[in-house]
Write an enzyme that holds these catalytic residues in place. Structure first.
Site, PDB file in Angstrom:
ATOM      1  N   LYS A 157       0.859  -1.180   0.000  1.00 21.22           N
ATOM      2  CA  LYS A 157       0.000   0.000   0.000  1.00 21.22           C
ATOM      3  C   LYS A 157       0.896   1.231   0.000  1.00 21.22           C
ATOM      4  O   LYS A 157       1.802   1.326   0.839  1.00 21.22           O
ATOM      5  CB  LYS A 157      -0.876   0.053   1.262  1.00 21.22           C
ATOM      6  CG  LYS A 157      -1.757  -1.148   1.471  1.00 21.22           C
ATOM      7  CD  LYS A 157      -2.621  -0.995   2.729  1.00 21.22           C
ATOM      8  CE  LYS A 157      -1.857  -1.169   4.025  1.00 21.22           C
ATOM      9  NZ  LYS A 157      -1.314  -2.516   4.271  1.00 21.22           N
ATOM     10  N   GLY A 263      -9.481   6.791  -4.922  1.00 21.27           N
ATOM     11  CA  GLY A 263      -8.683   7.208  -6.082  1.00 21.27           C
ATOM     12  C   GLY A 263      -7.420   6.382  -6.126  1.00 21.27           C
ATOM     13  O   GLY A 263      -7.422   5.222  -5.743  1.00 21.27           O
ATOM     14  N   CYS A 266      -4.404   2.502  -8.443  1.00 22.18           N
ATOM     15  CA  CYS A 266      -4.757   1.073  -8.526  1.00 22.18           C
ATOM     16  C   CYS A 266      -6.255   0.805  -8.611  1.00 22.18           C
ATOM     17  O   CYS A 266      -6.721   0.274  -9.610  1.00 22.18           O
ATOM     18  CB  CYS A 266      -4.156   0.333  -7.344  1.00 22.18           C
ATOM     19  SG  CYS A 266      -2.354   0.284  -7.427  1.00 22.18           S
TER      20      CYS A 266
END
Ligand SMILES: NC(=O)c1ccc[n+]([C@@H]2O[C@H](COP(=O)([O-])OP(=O)(O)OC[C@H]3O[C@@H](n4cnc5c(N)ncnc54)[C@H](O)[C@@H]3O)[C@@H](O)[C@H]2O)c1
Length: 440
Positions: A157, A263, A266
């Site tokens: 992430k 948003g 990915c």
């Protein structure tokens, strides 16, 4: 192990650096000469917590190098990671031109056995295309050199990328031959010392796993956003509903936060690409299409609230904006909700005074010299001369502001909170008019 990482962006730079951190000899390649220059001069082209120091440490140790030299990069690694971008094509499918170009380069220059690892997020069947591109190049050279193609999707992430790579929940490896499997096991052994995290599967399942994960997370967000909008109509409080359902272990608390839309680089493109893959396979993913539609609408949810409060014509009004990045702890603004809101505000004649802890350089790059966007040095400075405030990214530093100062600075003393950062009673006690998502 000798490793080449092709594409030195968010994924490539983090992966390459973390692989060097555990002792591998890593060479990162990029076609963007500017990026490589910055890295070679000791800078860092992206913001990612903990990354800069790790890059410096591994560079100094001689385990991490950066180049634009394709031939040298192909010669270096037995493992060739492809971590280039896979942006959406015009029809929403993943554009594989960079992946295929990287594969062709490998085929053109390889002189010994290579394991080609697809780390980019790529549609099912891409490993076959990579294999074919390399085969074509080898054939053109009249060369017969063995290679394997592996799928190893990345789940890091942004904002916690180093931590995620160093301590992964799981490592998905799609592989169909023993030689490559053995090398992948060796490679990831240092990242799973206390328990096995490797999930080995066939290549197609690995490719689909990545899309399934992002599609599921996006679904949870869109579901909560739709329920939040409904809660507003019904006079319910989505925060209480969230707690009420999150406590069910079958549901859990993660990714149940309503807001002003997801948003990033990915979710939007991966949801689109999976929908497209399904369509090509003759199946309509109805749930996922709705997830995308709901999100497209949700990115304008703050605009709707602003227009209901101030009217369609916002000429002469100035809106302070807290947060530009698509989420906290990154400078990434790809598909960020802030961009949709800024476009809406400018289109209605308003001006914007924005503040973001790390993404303002990126905003300047995106919006150029747009005279109606000003950048402030602090959250409070963004309120100077503004009529109202819109909060778009849930940065920690926005969580406990001085509401009295906000009330004093804002002309109309109105706050539109796209991330539900406060208990409504707090700003209201200071005399602010507070609009959140899905809360009365
Ligand atoms: N960013 C994330 O959080 C994330 C997480 C998991 C997976 N992914 C996936 O990883 C892939 C890369 O994403 P990113 O965010 O790192 O992208 P990015 O745009 O930050 O980086 C891609 C890099 O590849 C370089 N490149 C393009 N073609 C090249 C070539 N032929 N040779 C060498 N370099 C080349 C580009 O110049 C760029 O620097 C995408 O498929 C993305 O979906 C991203």
């Amino acid at each position: 192990m000798k490793i080449t990482v092709i594409g030195t962006g968010y994924v490539g730079l983090v992966s390459g650096t973390c692989l060097a951190e555990v002792g591998n000899d890593v060479l990162c390649l990029d076609v963007d000469a500017d990026k490589i220059r910055i890295l070679n001069e000791g800078g860092i082209p992206i913001y990612e917590p903990g990354l800069e120091a790790m890059v410096a440490r591994n560079k100094a140790a001689g385990r991490l190098r950066f180049t634009t030299d394709v031939e040298a990069a192909v010669a270096h690694g037995t493992l060739q990671f492809i971590a280039v971008g896979t942006p959406p094509d015009e029809d929403g499918s993943a554009d594989l031109q960079y992946v295929v170009a990287a594969a062709r380069n490998i085929g053109k220059h390889m002189n010994g056995y290579k394991v080609v690892v697809d780390k980019s997020t790529v549609p099912v069947g891409t490993a076959d295309k990579v294999r074919a591109a390399i085969a074509e190049e080898l054939e053109a050279r009249g060369a017969d050199i063995p290679y394997s193609v592996v799928s190893n999707p990345e789940f890091l992430k942004e904002g916690a990328a180093v931590e995620d790579f160093m301590k992964p929940d799981r490592i998905v490896v799609g592989v169909e031959d023993a030689r490559a499997m053995e090398l992948m096991r060796q490679l990831y052994a240092p990242f799973q010392r206390n328990h096995e995290r490797l999930i080995v599967m066939d290549v197609r399942s690995a490719e689909l796993t990545k899309y399934a994960a992002n599609a599921m997370l996006a679904t949870r967000i869109s579901f909560m956003n739709e329920l939040a909008n409904l809660a507003e109509k019904l006079g319910a409080d989505i925060e209480l509903v969230r707690r009420g359902i999150g406590s069910d272990p079958r549901i859990g608390f993660h990714f149940l936060y309503p807001g002003c839309g997801y948003g990033g680089s990915c979710f939007p493109k991966d949801v689109q690409a999976l929908t497209r893959t399904a369509r090509d396979a003759g199946q309509n993913l109805k749930v996922l299409q709705a997830v995308e539609d709901a999100n497209d609408d949700q990115k304008h949810v703050l605009t709707g609230k602003i227009v209901r409060r101030f009217g369609e014509n916002l000429a002469g009004k100035t809106f302070a904006l807290w947060g530009l990045a698509f989420k906290p702890n990154t400078d990434d603004m790809r598909e960020a909700a802030s961009r949709a809101l800024i476009a809406d505000l400018l289109a209605r004649g308003a001006s914007v005074r924005a503040y973001d802890p790390v993404a303002m350089h990126e905003a300047r790059r995106i919006f150029g010299a747009e005279p109606r966007i000003a950048y402030a040095d602090s959250p409070m400075a963004a309120l100077d001369g503004a009529d109202a405030l819109a909060i778009v990214t849930e940065w920690k530093e926005f969580r406990s502001p001085d509401f009295d100062t906000m009330k004093a600075k804002l002309k109309a003393a109105v706050v539109f909170d796209g991330r539900n950062l406060y208990e409504p009673g707090q700003p209201r006690a200071a005399g602010l008019e507070y609009h959140a998502i899905g809360r009365p």
